[in-house]
Design a protein around this motif. Structure first.
Motif: not given
Ligand SMILES: CC(C)(COP(=O)(O)OP(=O)(O)OC[C@H]1O[C@@H](n2cnc3c(N)ncnc32)[C@H](O)[C@@H]1OP(=O)(O)O)[C@@H](O)C(=O)NCCC(=O)NCCS
Length: 168
Positions: A11-12, A82
């Motif tokens: 996700a980052w 997330y």
């Protein structure tokens, strides 16, 4: 814990490509995140909720617990929220956030905060939940200091009420 670590890193990388230093995103590791979240999970008052696909793979999670920031009167914090890119905008984030908020409210916390990076386009999610933006210090990632915003809810019970229908 491997599923949670994968969600954080993936996700980052998807969210912050072009917004955060490439070296930092490349250097993120599943193993480090696994260790980090295993540690958090053992702390008193910390809760985690995961969302799984039909095969039982973790596709998203949220966590929260006592606030880690002394400068705020709100005692509880959503630490992480997330989802993998393919699972966003289907109200899964709202459901995970609602579950964590409800548990924190059950622990008698009266207020809540959640930090977001200033350049995260998804911070709209917290604005839509009427989180009040407040100033806070930057997050240091490697050599770079990145601005953050704290979203605060003074009345956690009212927030939980507004999320009724999302939590199971
Ligand atoms: C941010 C995140 C947790 C939101 O979860 P989600 O399941 O995608 O969001 P929901 O479907 O519950 O969205 C609820 C509402 O929030 C708003 N919203 C959520 N993400 C948004 C975005 N990127 N841009 C604009 N509005 C957004 C919308 O109003 C949305 O309702 P709508 O889809 O009917 O218009 C998720 O997109 C995610 O994990 N993103 C990557 C990681 C991240 O940025 N996490 C930190 C959050 S600051």
């Amino acid at each position: 814990m491997a599923g949670i670590a994968r969600v954080v890193v993936d996700a980052w990388r998807a969210t912050f490509a072009g917004l955060l230093p490439e070296d930092f995103l490349k250097g993120m590791s599943y193993r480090h995140q696994e260790q980090r979240h295993s540690r958090y999970l053992g702390h008193a008052g910390v809760v985690y909720y995961v969302a799984e696909d039909e095969k039982g793979e973790v596709v998203g999670f949220a966590s929260g617990g006592p606030s880690r920031h002394s400068g705020f009167p709100q005692e509880a914090e959503v630490y992480a929220l997330y989802l993998l890119p393919g699972y966003q905008r289907r109200k899964i984030g709202s459901a995970l956030f609602a579950e964590v908020a409800r548990d924190l409210g059950d622990m008698e916390h009266k207020g809540l905060l959640a930090l977001a990076l200033e350049n995260n386009p998804n911070k709209v999610f917290y604005e839509r939940l009427r989180g009040r933006p407040a100033a806070t210090g930057p997050l240091t990632l490697g050599e770079t200091a990145i601005g953050q915003i704290a979203y605060v809810w003074d009345d956690l019970p009212a927030l939980i009420e507004s999320l009724r229908g999302y939590a199971e």
